[in-house]
Enzyme design. Structure first.
Site, PDB file in Angstrom:
ATOM      1  N   LYS A 198       0.868  -1.178   0.000  1.00 23.00           N
ATOM      2  CA  LYS A 198       0.000   0.000   0.000  1.00 23.00           C
ATOM      3  C   LYS A 198       0.904   1.227   0.000  1.00 23.00           C
ATOM      4  O   LYS A 198       1.701   1.431   0.918  1.00 23.00           O
ATOM      5  CB  LYS A 198      -0.923  -0.010   1.209  1.00 23.00           C
ATOM      6  CG  LYS A 198      -2.010   1.048   1.115  1.00 23.00           C
ATOM      7  CD  LYS A 198      -1.600   2.337   1.751  1.00 23.00           C
ATOM      8  CE  LYS A 198      -2.521   3.495   1.471  1.00 23.00           C
ATOM      9  NZ  LYS A 198      -2.392   4.546   2.510  1.00 23.00           N
TER      10      LYS A 198
ATOM     11  N   GLY B  42      -0.709   8.103  -0.236  1.00 24.53           N
ATOM     12  CA  GLY B  42      -0.676   9.372  -0.946  1.00 24.53           C
ATOM     13  C   GLY B  42       0.255  10.366  -0.278  1.00 24.53           C
ATOM     14  O   GLY B  42       0.920  11.165  -0.944  1.00 24.53           O
TER      15      GLY B  42
ATOM     16  N   GLY C 284      -4.684  10.732  -0.679  1.00 22.86           N
ATOM     17  CA  GLY C 284      -5.310  11.754   0.161  1.00 22.86           C
ATOM     18  C   GLY C 284      -5.006  13.178  -0.280  1.00 22.86           C
ATOM     19  O   GLY C 284      -5.931  13.957  -0.544  1.00 22.86           O
TER      20      GLY C 284
ATOM     21  N   ASP D 109      -5.958   1.704   2.933  1.00 28.27           N
ATOM     22  CA  ASP D 109      -5.363   0.752   3.886  1.00 28.27           C
ATOM     23  C   ASP D 109      -6.268  -0.471   4.047  1.00 28.27           C
ATOM     24  O   ASP D 109      -5.806  -1.614   3.998  1.00 28.27           O
ATOM     25  CB  ASP D 109      -5.169   1.407   5.265  1.00 28.27           C
ATOM     26  CG  ASP D 109      -4.282   2.643   5.217  1.00 28.27           C
ATOM     27  OD1 ASP D 109      -3.505   2.767   4.259  1.00 28.27           O
ATOM     28  OD2 ASP D 109      -4.380   3.470   6.138  1.00 28.27           O
TER      29      ASP D 109
ATOM     30  N   LYS E 183      -4.711   2.224   9.309  1.00 31.51           N
ATOM     31  CA  LYS E 183      -3.509   1.442   8.994  1.00 31.51           C
ATOM     32  C   LYS E 183      -3.363   0.249   9.937  1.00 31.51           C
ATOM     33  O   LYS E 183      -3.150  -0.885   9.498  1.00 31.51           O
ATOM     34  CB  LYS E 183      -2.278   2.350   9.107  1.00 31.51           C
ATOM     35  CG  LYS E 183      -1.502   2.459   7.798  1.00 31.51           C
ATOM     36  CD  LYS E 183      -0.378   3.445   7.878  1.00 31.51           C
ATOM     37  CE  LYS E 183      -0.854   4.804   7.460  1.00 31.51           C
ATOM     38  NZ  LYS E 183      -1.504   4.806   6.134  1.00 31.51           N
TER      39      LYS E 183
END
Ligand SMILES: Nc1ncnc2c1ncn2[C@@H]1O[C@H](COP(=O)(O)OP(=O)(O)OP(=O)(O)O)[C@@H](O)[C@H]1O
Ligand SMILES: [Mg+2]
Length: 294
Positions: A39, A42, A75, A194, A253
């Site tokens: 992952k 951003g 994000g 996430d 997360k």
């Protein structure tokens, strides 16, 4: 004489390079064939140079037989697009409140901009990438996330149909996935990347779930970057969530790591995507960076 020295210097360097390669051999042997779900947050991909370097590491891993699957966030890019049209981003528990108009912007930013940007960076480094959203091939079925606060079109993963990923991996592609998905009625949802990545790591039988973000890992004091916790058990991670010792983007997360572990992924790592070659350090050395949860 000067020329000979130059030759010796070059040859020492070459020897060192060869040694470094050989040191990676046990790791290459161990991980060849394994699926890693990565992952890429951003928050850590803002600089183009950095994202290019991270994608180069991904191409290298792919070349030695690892099968990386990238799930990206975005994000900052979503927030930027929102501000451009005069909308103020709002978060609850690290999740973005997403009305219908914001949902369109989310899809534009993630599937329309961030995703092809990462695909392009992989292609430019000589890798073969294929960009997908959670909609493609029915990869992710979403449903509305219900909670105390109505977050609008924020979804959660209902189920994963990983066939399209297996097909892409089989054909030698590096899948790059944006966390946008549909529910059974065809409504589009914004998934926290996430959560989407954690569920995918479980469904794909990933050997590792790696989250790259913009902090050194889980910090016992979020304001002190030296307070890194290098290892957490599932129970400890659970307790940190319950005690409110993590906030904002770290909440999903940790939850995603716990979800991936519950779905059978043996280890999850939260690492600092701003460190050059953080992925290679994590995968091919014993140095172990960031926070490992197992
Ligand atoms: N205990 C903690 N340790 C580390 N970071 C924390 C902690 N509590 C809160 N955070 C915050 O979590 C943030 C990381 O999550 P964030 O959602 O902002 O980034 P990302 O998930 O990498 O990117 P994106 O959401 O775009 O995919 C950090 O920048 C930090 O501010
Ligand atoms: Mg986040």
């Amino acid at each position: 004489m000067v020329e000979l020295q130059a030759v010796m210097r070059v040859s020492d360097e070459a020897k060192l390079q060869a040694e470094v390669l050989v040191q990676a051999l046990p790791y290459i042997q161990r991980w060849s064939g394994a699926i890693f779900v990565i992952k890429y947050g951003g928050a850590a991909m803002h600089e183009n140079g950095l994202a290019a370097q991270v994608m180069q590491d991904v191409v290298l891993m792919h070349c030695v037989g690892i099968r990386p699957v990238i799930v990206h966030g975005g994000g900052p890019e979503i927030s930027e697009l929102m501000k451009r049209v005069g909308k103020q981003p709002q978060f609850v528990g690290g999740l973005r409140i997403t009305d219908a108009e914001t949902m369109e912007l989310v899809e534009m930013a993630l599937t329309g901009k961030t995703n092809p940007r990462l695909v392009a960076l992989i292609q430019q480094q000589g890798g073969r990438a294929i960009g997908l959203s959670g909609k493609d091939g029915g990869l992710i079925r979403a449903r509305k996330l219900e909670g105390e606060v109505d977050l609008g079109f924020v979804g959660e993963v209902e189920s994963i149909s990983p066939e399209v990923i297996h097909a892409a991996l089989q054909a030698g592609y590096i899948p790059v996935i944006s966390p946008v998905a549909m529910d059974a009625q065809g409504a589009t949802y914004n998934l926290n990347a996430d959560f989407a990545a954690g569920a995918l790591a479980g469904a794909l039988g990933a050997a590792k779930f790696i989250l790259m973000t913009d902090v050194p890992g889980v910090l016992s004091d979020p304001d002190d970057p030296t307070s890194l916790i290098s290892e957490l058990s599932r129970e400890q991670a659970q307790r940190m969530l319950e005690n409110g010792r993590v906030s904002g983007g770290m909440i999903p997360k940790l939850q995603a790591c716990l979800d991936a572990l519950a779905r059978g992924c043996p280890r999850a790592h939260i690492i600092d995507g701003r460190i050059p070659h953080a992925l290679l350090i994590e995968v091919f050395t014993d140095a172990g960076i960031g926070t490992m949860i197992r």
